[in-house]
Design an enzyme around this catalytic site. Structure first.
Site, PDB file in Angstrom:
ATOM      1  N   ASP A 223      25.964  13.318 -29.718  1.00 24.61           N
ATOM      2  CA  ASP A 223      24.477  14.016 -30.411  1.00 24.61           C
ATOM      3  C   ASP A 223      24.782  14.174 -32.072  1.00 24.61           C
ATOM      4  O   ASP A 223      26.274  13.937 -32.422  1.00 24.61           O
ATOM      5  CB  ASP A 223      24.882  15.307 -30.202  1.00 24.61           C
ATOM      6  CG  ASP A 223      22.904  16.081 -30.893  1.00 24.61           C
ATOM      7  OD1 ASP A 223      21.988  15.409 -30.233  1.00 24.61           O
ATOM      8  OD2 ASP A 223      23.608  16.928 -31.256  1.00 24.61           O
ATOM      9  N   GLU A 291      23.757   8.445 -30.697  1.00 25.75           N
ATOM     10  CA  GLU A 291      22.978   8.743 -31.199  1.00 25.75           C
ATOM     11  C   GLU A 291      22.661   8.922 -32.763  1.00 25.75           C
ATOM     12  O   GLU A 291      22.984   9.786 -33.657  1.00 25.75           O
ATOM     13  CB  GLU A 291      22.126   9.976 -30.813  1.00 25.75           C
ATOM     14  CG  GLU A 291      20.452  10.269 -31.938  1.00 25.75           C
ATOM     15  CD  GLU A 291      21.031  11.983 -31.856  1.00 25.75           C
ATOM     16  OE1 GLU A 291      20.022  12.206 -32.345  1.00 25.75           O
ATOM     17  OE2 GLU A 291      21.609  12.624 -32.015  1.00 25.75           O
TER      18      GLU A 291
END
Length: 568
Positions: A223, A291
């Site tokens: 993330d 990401e």
């Protein structure tokens, strides 16, 4: 070229002869709280996921990525982690996680788990210790605490804004009740950013990697992979940290990158080189996907150099929308950038952070990416959106490389665009005062059974967000075995993709059919032609249709349709 084949143009990508699974895999994202609820409390859980893994096998994917299920106060749906080595009781137990991993492996599925390293929850033991220890302490050095500006420190240390809206700094209160230092949070105030210059932080996350690798996971989705290191001195910035709208032809920039001194700093690459060394000590081709909302694409490719990440989501492709010239530029530039570092290109159309592409592509401007759609916003044309979404998916699955699917897109699910604002839970909605509707609309629980309570999501009929009217007809049981359904289209596309080895194939642009709104390329023995225009396009009559996103009659490709072809 055989006499019956379509004429070709430039070669954009040559076949991939390397055999690692992640170079060509189709990976299915499970958002656990909305996938399947086994306990009946209205929130999806790990036993619910395990009970439905056979659906993923039947669909034909290679792996499953699980969004966070760690212990968390759920201020940001689990992306505020309080304990990286435990499962939140909402989702089950650590034993449930072990059972899920084991069952997935028994079924031939690999398992990727989310890792959230940019920030922790404010309820993490480290942050509680930091607040208790006070300024200058080793505990505070794990986070980005700073003195405020102004005569009495009453102003934030810099002018950075949170991606969720409002300032990116929150001031603490000292034990005597007086105002104290400020701490940085690029997201919600309950998500304090870690200081990745601190060796203790780096050592902790390498240990977290080993904890889950030892339990058998096959990889990690990282993330905010571009946000962990900030520019020295945390300088002011005149821009806005949200994704920038607009487009540029240079390096196929689509406006999908985060910008500013808090993103894409060179220091992040030292972290990933260290992580890669950890993964390389385990067998089984363990992998990481970034990401990283980074542009230009040549900059994004730095994350997937041979000693760093294995994949990076291609958000430029997602952001290009329904526009053939933009898509061609992005595809060409993506292969050029990734091939230069020996990495696959990793395609994606939807996930838990964006409006589902069945809704985005039904907007008047199908290149627009609103942060959520509310009941009083422009409502997408559902029929047009699904028609285009099927075509966009067939285009994506025809491309070489790896691809990610978001749960429910195989059913053609749209966003819940009429969700009552009082039910919204995304912190972006609250922090922007409703200016951004947020991401709840793409996170609504799945419909499994059109005649069951909560459409089969929960045995009690409970559902943490309500499912919209009309979803019963989209339920899995209504689509399974029905010719022409979106579910059966996905199944056949994935079957053919595997059979034709499209994931490890090459890409050569075709010169016919031609047109501003046509994308046409060859991957192996398959020609992929997408008509993104509003008028029909002629097709050579001698070509055999392997699969089409919508009805194709004769030698004509209708508007908004993608077809896979082979010379007869």
């Amino acid at each position: 070229m055989t006499p019956d084949a379509l004429p070709t143009d430039a070669v954009a990508h040559r076949p991939d002869t390397d055999g690692q699974w992640w170079r060509h895999a189709v990976i299915y994202q499970v958002y656990p709280r909305s996938f399947a609820d086994a306990s009946g409390d209205g929130i999806g859980d790990l036993p619910g996921v395990t009970a439905h893994l056979d659906h993923l096998v039947e669909l034909g994917v290679d792996a499953v990525w699980l969004s966070p299920f760690y212990r968390s106060p759920q201020a940001d749906a689990g992306y505020d982690v309080a304990d990286y080595r435990d499962v939140d009781p909402l989702f089950g137990t650590l034993a449930d996680a072990d059972a899920l991993i084991a069952r997935a492996h028994d079924l031939g599925l690999r398992v990727v788990v989310d890792l959230v390293p940019n920030h922790t929850s404010d309820e993490h033991v480290w942050f509680r210790a930091a607040l208790a220890a006070g300024p200058g302490s080793p505990e505070r050095a794990r986070y980005l605490f700073r003195e405020g500006r102004g005569e009495h420190g009453e102003l934030p240390p810099n002018n950075w804004e949170s991606i969720f809206g409002g300032p990116a700094w929150t001031r603490t209160t000292d034990p005597d009740g007086t105002p104290g230092q400020w701490y940085l949070h690029l997201f919600d105030s309950k998500q304090p950013d870690l200081d990745w210059q601190n060796p203790e932080v780096r050592a902790e996350f390498e240990d977290v990697l080993r904890f889950w690798l030892d339990r058998g996971v096959d990889g990690f989705r990282v993330d905010v992979a571009h946000g962990m290191v900030k520019a020295p001195g945390l300088p002011d910035w005149d821009g806005h940290v949200a994704m920038i709208d607009g487009a540029d032809d240079t390096d196929a920039v689509t406006g999908s990158g985060n910008r500013g001194p808090m993103f894409d700093q060179d220091g992040v690459h030292e972290i990933y080189r260290a992580w890669r060394r950890v993964l390389d000590t385990y067998d089984g081709d363990r992998a990481m996907v970034a990401e990283a909302w980074v542009e230009p694409l040549s900059r994004l490719a730095r994350y997937v150099r041979p000693d760093e990440m294995h994949q990076a989501f291609n958000f430029a492709f997602l952001a290009a929308g329904w526009h053939a010239p933009s898509l061609r530029r992005v595809i060409t530039a993506s292969f050029a950038a990734n091939d230069a570092v020996g990495a696959p290109t990793t395609w994606v159309m939807s996930n838990h952070d964006v409006v589902r592409h069945a809704s985005r592509l039904g907007l008047a401007d199908p290149t627009h990416r609103p942060n959520g759609i509310g009941h009083d916003d422009e409502q997408p044309d559902a029929t047009l959106g699904l028609h285009r979404a099927r075509a966009a998916t067939l285009l994506m699955l025809g491309l070489p490389g790896s691809a990610y699917l978001y749960q429910g897109e195989e059913l053609g699910l749209p966003d819940h665009t009429a969700l009552d604002d009082d039910l919204r839970q995304d912190p972006a909605y609250a922090r922007t005062g409703g200016a951004e509707r947020g991401r709840d609309g793409c996170r609504v629980p799945l419909p499994w059974d059109g005649d069951a309570p909560a459409l089969g999501f929960s045995p009690t009929g409970a559902s943490w967000l309500p499912q919209p009217e009309g979803w019963a007809d989209l339920a899995l049981d209504r689509q399974r075995g029905r010719a022409g359904s979106t579910y059966e289209l996905y199944r056949e596309a994935l079957r053919l993709r595997r059979a034709e080895r499209l994931g490890s194939g090459g890409l050569q642009w075709l010169t016919e059919p031609a047109g501003e709104h046509v994308l046409a390329f060859r991957n192996g023995d398959v020609d992929v032609v997408a008509n993104l225009g509003q008028t029909d396009v002629p097709l050579p009559a001698h070509l055999h249709v392997l699969l089409a996103s919508g009805p194709v009659a004769g030698a004509v490709l209708p508007a908004g349709t993608t077809v896979w072809l082979r010379a007869s």
